[in-house]
Design a protein around this motif. Structure first.
Motif, PDB file in Angstrom:
ATOM      1  N   PRO A 288       0.841  -1.197   0.000  1.00  0.00           N
ATOM      2  CA  PRO A 288       0.000   0.000   0.000  1.00  0.00           C
ATOM      3  C   PRO A 288       0.880   1.252   0.000  1.00  0.00           C
ATOM      4  CG  PRO A 288      -0.646  -1.534   1.741  1.00  0.00           C
ATOM      5  CD  PRO A 288       0.666  -2.012   1.210  1.00  0.00           C
ATOM      6  N   PRO A 289       0.376   2.384  -0.474  1.00  0.00           N
ATOM      7  CA  PRO A 289       1.180   3.612  -0.506  1.00  0.00           C
ATOM      8  C   PRO A 289       1.755   4.020   0.848  1.00  0.00           C
ATOM      9  CG  PRO A 289      -0.774   3.876  -1.850  1.00  0.00           C
ATOM     10  CD  PRO A 289      -0.916   2.547  -1.157  1.00  0.00           C
ATOM     11  N   ALA A 290       1.018   3.772   1.931  1.00  0.00           N
ATOM     12  CA  ALA A 290       1.513   4.163   3.251  1.00  0.00           C
ATOM     13  C   ALA A 290       2.810   3.429   3.597  1.00  0.00           C
ATOM     14  CB  ALA A 290       0.451   3.888   4.318  1.00  0.00           C
ATOM     15  N   VAL A 291       2.895   2.148   3.260  1.00  0.00           N
ATOM     16  CA  VAL A 291       4.109   1.363   3.527  1.00  0.00           C
ATOM     17  C   VAL A 291       5.258   1.858   2.647  1.00  0.00           C
ATOM     18  CG1 VAL A 291       5.122  -0.946   3.436  1.00  0.00           C
ATOM     19  CG2 VAL A 291       2.783  -0.646   4.251  1.00  0.00           C
ATOM     20  N   ILE A 292       4.964   2.169   1.396  1.00  0.00           N
ATOM     21  CA  ILE A 292       5.991   2.699   0.492  1.00  0.00           C
ATOM     22  C   ILE A 292       6.528   4.021   1.015  1.00  0.00           C
ATOM     23  CG2 ILE A 292       6.401   3.559  -1.854  1.00  0.00           C
ATOM     24  CD1 ILE A 292       4.287   1.594  -2.815  1.00  0.00           C
ATOM     25  N   ASN A 293       5.640   4.857   1.557  1.00  0.00           N
ATOM     26  CA  ASN A 293       6.068   6.156   2.088  1.00  0.00           C
ATOM     27  C   ASN A 293       7.054   5.988   3.241  1.00  0.00           C
ATOM     28  OD1 ASN A 293       4.520   7.590   0.263  1.00  0.00           O
ATOM     29  ND2 ASN A 293       2.754   7.727   1.624  1.00  0.00           N
ATOM     30  N   VAL A 294       6.774   5.038   4.135  1.00  0.00           N
ATOM     31  CA  VAL A 294       7.688   4.793   5.260  1.00  0.00           C
ATOM     32  C   VAL A 294       9.038   4.305   4.742  1.00  0.00           C
ATOM     33  CG1 VAL A 294       8.075   3.437   7.351  1.00  0.00           C
ATOM     34  CG2 VAL A 294       5.790   4.304   6.842  1.00  0.00           C
ATOM     35  N   LEU A 295       9.011   3.390   3.795  1.00  0.00           N
ATOM     36  CA  LEU A 295      10.253   2.838   3.252  1.00  0.00           C
ATOM     37  C   LEU A 295      11.075   3.918   2.559  1.00  0.00           C
ATOM     38  CD1 LEU A 295      12.104   0.499   2.618  1.00  0.00           C
ATOM     39  CD2 LEU A 295      10.606  -0.159   0.744  1.00  0.00           C
ATOM     40  N   LEU A 296      10.430   4.751   1.751  1.00  0.00           N
ATOM     41  CA  LEU A 296      11.155   5.819   1.055  1.00  0.00           C
ATOM     42  C   LEU A 296      11.746   6.819   2.037  1.00  0.00           C
ATOM     43  CD1 LEU A 296       8.694   6.502  -1.921  1.00  0.00           C
ATOM     44  CD2 LEU A 296      10.896   5.324  -2.020  1.00  0.00           C
ATOM     45  N   GLN A 297      10.964   7.207   3.038  1.00  0.00           N
ATOM     46  CA  GLN A 297      11.466   8.147   4.048  1.00  0.00           C
ATOM     47  C   GLN A 297      12.676   7.567   4.768  1.00  0.00           C
ATOM     48  OE1 GLN A 297       8.654   9.493   6.941  1.00  0.00           O
ATOM     49  NE2 GLN A 297       7.957  11.192   5.669  1.00  0.00           N
ATOM     50  N   PHE A 298      12.570   6.327   5.199  1.00  0.00           N
ATOM     51  CA  PHE A 298      13.649   5.708   5.972  1.00  0.00           C
ATOM     52  C   PHE A 298      14.937   5.631   5.154  1.00  0.00           C
ATOM     53  CE2 PHE A 298      16.040   1.962   7.358  1.00  0.00           C
ATOM     54  CZ  PHE A 298      16.207   2.256   8.712  1.00  0.00           C
TER      55      PHE A 298
ATOM     56  N   ARG B 211       8.017 -10.568   3.233  1.00  0.00           N
ATOM     57  CA  ARG B 211       7.997 -11.838   3.994  1.00  0.00           C
ATOM     58  C   ARG B 211       7.321 -11.666   5.345  1.00  0.00           C
ATOM     59  NH1 ARG B 211      13.279 -12.127   1.847  1.00  0.00           N
ATOM     60  NH2 ARG B 211      14.170 -11.358   3.817  1.00  0.00           N
ATOM     61  N   GLU B 212       7.477 -10.475   5.927  1.00  0.00           N
ATOM     62  CA  GLU B 212       6.865 -10.203   7.233  1.00  0.00           C
ATOM     63  C   GLU B 212       5.411  -9.729   7.104  1.00  0.00           C
ATOM     64  OE1 GLU B 212       8.187 -10.731  10.188  1.00  0.00           O
ATOM     65  OE2 GLU B 212      10.063 -11.481   9.321  1.00  0.00           O
ATOM     66  N   ASN B 213       4.919  -9.666   5.855  1.00  0.00           N
ATOM     67  CA  ASN B 213       3.529  -9.258   5.575  1.00  0.00           C
ATOM     68  C   ASN B 213       3.202  -7.881   6.159  1.00  0.00           C
ATOM     69  OD1 ASN B 213       0.969  -9.605   4.453  1.00  0.00           O
ATOM     70  ND2 ASN B 213       0.137 -10.509   6.321  1.00  0.00           N
ATOM     71  N   ILE B 214       4.073  -6.925   5.892  1.00  0.00           N
ATOM     72  CA  ILE B 214       3.857  -5.555   6.353  1.00  0.00           C
ATOM     73  C   ILE B 214       2.827  -4.884   5.451  1.00  0.00           C
ATOM     74  CG2 ILE B 214       4.958  -3.322   6.801  1.00  0.00           C
ATOM     75  CD1 ILE B 214       5.838  -5.628   8.641  1.00  0.00           C
ATOM     76  N   GLN B 215       1.713  -4.431   6.036  1.00  0.00           N
ATOM     77  CA  GLN B 215       0.616  -3.876   5.241  1.00  0.00           C
ATOM     78  C   GLN B 215       0.145  -2.506   5.715  1.00  0.00           C
ATOM     79  OE1 GLN B 215      -0.741  -5.102   2.403  1.00  0.00           O
ATOM     80  NE2 GLN B 215       0.845  -6.676   2.458  1.00  0.00           N
ATOM     81  N   THR B 216       0.645  -2.016   6.852  1.00  0.00           N
ATOM     82  CA  THR B 216       0.209  -0.718   7.361  1.00  0.00           C
ATOM     83  C   THR B 216       1.417   0.144   7.707  1.00  0.00           C
ATOM     84  OG1 THR B 216       0.144  -1.418   9.688  1.00  0.00           O
ATOM     85  CG2 THR B 216      -1.838  -1.802   8.357  1.00  0.00           C
ATOM     86  N   ALA B 217       1.163   1.451   7.816  1.00  0.00           N
ATOM     87  CA  ALA B 217       2.239   2.373   8.168  1.00  0.00           C
ATOM     88  C   ALA B 217       2.767   2.070   9.572  1.00  0.00           C
ATOM     89  CB  ALA B 217       1.734   3.814   8.086  1.00  0.00           C
ATOM     90  N   GLU B 218       1.862   1.717  10.510  1.00  0.00           N
ATOM     91  CA  GLU B 218       2.297   1.413  11.876  1.00  0.00           C
ATOM     92  C   GLU B 218       3.254   0.215  11.886  1.00  0.00           C
ATOM     93  OE1 GLU B 218      -0.788   1.843  10.860  1.00  0.00           O
ATOM     94  OE2 GLU B 218      -2.081   2.758  12.387  1.00  0.00           O
ATOM     95  N   GLN B 219       2.910  -0.824  11.112  1.00  0.00           N
ATOM     96  CA  GLN B 219       3.781  -2.008  11.059  1.00  0.00           C
ATOM     97  C   GLN B 219       5.129  -1.661  10.433  1.00  0.00           C
ATOM     98  OE1 GLN B 219       1.260  -4.605   8.747  1.00  0.00           O
ATOM     99  NE2 GLN B 219       0.343  -5.547  10.552  1.00  0.00           N
ATOM    100  N   ALA B 220       5.114  -0.811   9.395  1.00  0.00           N
ATOM    101  CA  ALA B 220       6.363  -0.436   8.722  1.00  0.00           C
ATOM    102  C   ALA B 220       7.264   0.366   9.657  1.00  0.00           C
ATOM    103  CB  ALA B 220       6.050   0.371   7.459  1.00  0.00           C
ATOM    104  N   ILE B 221       6.690   1.288  10.428  1.00  0.00           N
ATOM    105  CA  ILE B 221       7.477   2.078  11.375  1.00  0.00           C
ATOM    106  C   ILE B 221       8.061   1.184  12.463  1.00  0.00           C
ATOM    107  CG2 ILE B 221       7.288   3.831  13.192  1.00  0.00           C
ATOM    108  CD1 ILE B 221       5.287   5.298  11.413  1.00  0.00           C
ATOM    109  N   GLU B 222       7.244   0.250  12.946  1.00  0.00           N
ATOM    110  CA  GLU B 222       7.686  -0.628  14.031  1.00  0.00           C
ATOM    111  C   GLU B 222       8.845  -1.520  13.580  1.00  0.00           C
ATOM    112  OE1 GLU B 222       8.021  -2.095  17.730  1.00  0.00           O
ATOM    113  OE2 GLU B 222       6.720  -0.438  17.083  1.00  0.00           O
ATOM    114  N   ILE B 223       8.734  -2.093  12.364  1.00  0.00           N
ATOM    115  CA  ILE B 223       9.809  -2.981  11.907  1.00  0.00           C
ATOM    116  C   ILE B 223      11.059  -2.184  11.568  1.00  0.00           C
ATOM    117  CG2 ILE B 223       9.271  -3.001   9.416  1.00  0.00           C
ATOM    118  CD1 ILE B 223       9.829  -6.024   9.491  1.00  0.00           C
ATOM    119  N   SER B 224      10.907  -0.911  11.162  1.00  0.00           N
ATOM    120  CA  SER B 224      12.070  -0.061  10.903  1.00  0.00           C
ATOM    121  C   SER B 224      12.866   0.161  12.182  1.00  0.00           C
ATOM    122  CB  SER B 224      11.625   1.279  10.320  1.00  0.00           C
ATOM    123  OG  SER B 224      10.998   1.116   9.081  1.00  0.00           O
TER     124      SER B 224
END
Length: 468
Positions: free
Chosen positions: A339-349, A372-385
């Motif tokens: 989803p775009p929210a996950v892409i936004n976190v990845l690009l920012q990081f 592989r970790e099935n990251i689908q939300t911005a909260e999950q992307a921030i947490e795994i970062s």
């Protein structure tokens, strides 16, 4: 839009027609699929006209009658009527006589479920209103159920097993004379007209080599106009969509065009699905998004609603993203399905950590890990970062080392520059410590005031405490 009194008045008469009889299945379709889009007022008007049309008597009624039965103002009835017309559930015919107007309200049957869900404007509008879980449940309700006859034997009797033909009657009369049945056909497609789209501008920016003219068939052109309307895309935007939608054999299918337009919309405009709203109501609607949000809520809202290209622009302080960056963002959507929210976190990081550089291999390595970790939300992307930060630093250093000649390599030091949201946990501990310090200082001040009031010095208080 003209003033209401020029469109409709309470004294105006109307009659109701229903060319195609409606069944209970139609009631389910209108209730489950159309009502979330058109609203309760339009649904009430449709059901009332449906009920009135079942009467055996065709009667002229005034709009005063509708106002009484529906307990609605004339303006609400008019708004409900135009909503039904626009969505394809009603047609209105008008005739002006000397001193009065006469309307025919034709109640139209809804599309069947398969046609509804294959129509991008209707399906997307329903999804945007009721959201994903409810949408999937509703769609499942109308999907063809799997046959349960596996392993069973068909023991049904045939006609000749049960009945026989009696030849005693000699006069057949006119049994087989052709009869013209009064039966109107159901609507097969959503009423949409593509005249407003600028196809000349679309074609002017596409060469015959890129998009052959024979590709733009009538169904494809109709789908282009629908996608442009649904996602508010202009002819220039649709040129890019077509370039991505055409396959290796120079073909553009309607399904591929729908998916490509949706991906382009998510990448360039918004991650939230579009919603149909009546033009007349937009002026009076109050924006409820102005409610004050917390810092974390504002961050998540920004990440979820901002398209990745806009995030790239903001990180680059207004500069247009480089083609390689746009291509990489596209790959994150098309290859990994983020989803775009996950892409936004990845690009920012990655951009902020790597000093505004997007290393393709590094980005794909993190993206594969998140998939592989099935990251689908911005909260999950921030947490795994935050959780996997050290691992990502090692990957980044590995990428740098692999590209640097051995005689130029130096001892690498970790660059701890990361997005603001990364240090949330540390900020929380710091703020808690600040509160504790403030409480301590406040207590000391109150303590000194109390000792002064009692006429006791700090030294006397300590001595008395020791004597005790």
């Amino acid at each position: 839009m003209q003033l209401l009194f020029k469109e409709l008045q309470p004294v105006d008469s109307f009659i109701i027609q229903m060319p195609h009889p409606l069944a209970d299945t139609d009631r389910q379709l209108v209730t489950m699929l159309y009502k979330p889009i058109i609203g309760s007022d339009a649904m009430s008007l449709y059901c009332t006209l449906w009920a009135e049309s079942d009467s055996q008597i065709t009667e002229q009624l005034s709009h005063y009658y509708l106002m009484d039965v529906l307990n609605m103002s004339l303006k609400k009835i008019f708004d409900a009527r135009v909503a039904l017309e626009a969505i394809g559930l009603m047609k209105t015919w008008k005739k002006d006589d000397l001193d009065k107007r006469m309307f025919i309200y034709e109640v139209v049957a809804p599309l069947d479920a398969a046609s509804f869900f294959s129509e991008p404007i209707l399906a997307t509008s329903l999804y945007s209103v009721i959201h994903e879980k409810a949408y999937l449940r509703v769609r499942e309700r109308f999907m063809k159920k799997q046959a349960l006859q596996g392993g069973y034997e068909n023991v049904s009797r045939d006609l000749q097993d049960v009945f026989k033909s009696n030849h005693d009657y000699t006069k057949l009369g006119h049994i087989f004379d052709p009869v013209q049945l009064d039966q109107a056909s159901r609507p097969e497609k959503f009423p949409f007209y593509s005249m407003d789209f600028d196809f000349d501008l679309l074609k002017s920016g596409l060469s015959e080599v890129m998009i052959p003219s024979n590709v733009l068939t009538l169904p494809v052109k109709e789908m282009i106009a629908k996608m442009a309307f649904l996602y508010s895309l202009n002819a220039i935007d649709m040129q890019k969509v077509l370039m991505m939608a055409i396959d290796d054999q120079n073909r553009i299918t309607e399904e591929r065009l729908k998916k490509t337009a949706a991906d382009y919309y998510k990448l360039s405009i918004s991650s939230k699905p579009p919603r149909l709203t009546q033009k007349l109501k937009q002026q009076n609607e109050v924006d409820t998004t102005e409610i004050k949000l917390s810092k974390d809520q504002s961050l998540i809202k920004y990440l979820e609603e901002t398209p990745p290209l806009e995030v790239l622009r903001e990180i680059s302080k207004g500069k247009e993203p480089l083609p390689v960056e746009v291509e990489l963002a596209n790959e994150l959507i098309f290859i990994y399905g983020f989803p775009p929210a996950v892409i936004n976190v990845l690009l920012q990081f990655v951009l902020i950590r790597a000093k505004m550089k997007l290393n393709k291999n590094y980005v794909h390595k993190i993206a594969a890990h998140w998939q592989r970790e099935n990251i689908q939300t911005a909260e999950q992307a921030i947490e795994i970062s935050r959780k996997e930060h050290d691992q990502y630093v090692d990957w980044q250093n590995t990428e740098k080392t692999a590209k640097t000649p051995s005689y130029k390599r130096k001892n690498t030091q970790r660059d701890e520059k990361v997005p603001d949201w990364f240090y949330k946990a540390k900020e929380t501990r710091s703020s808690r410590q600040t509160v504790e310090n403030e409480v301590t200082e406040d207590w000391e001040e109150k303590k000194q005031q109390l000792l002064k009031k009692l006429g006791v010095t700090e030294g006397q208080a300590k001595t008395n405490g020791t004597n005790k």
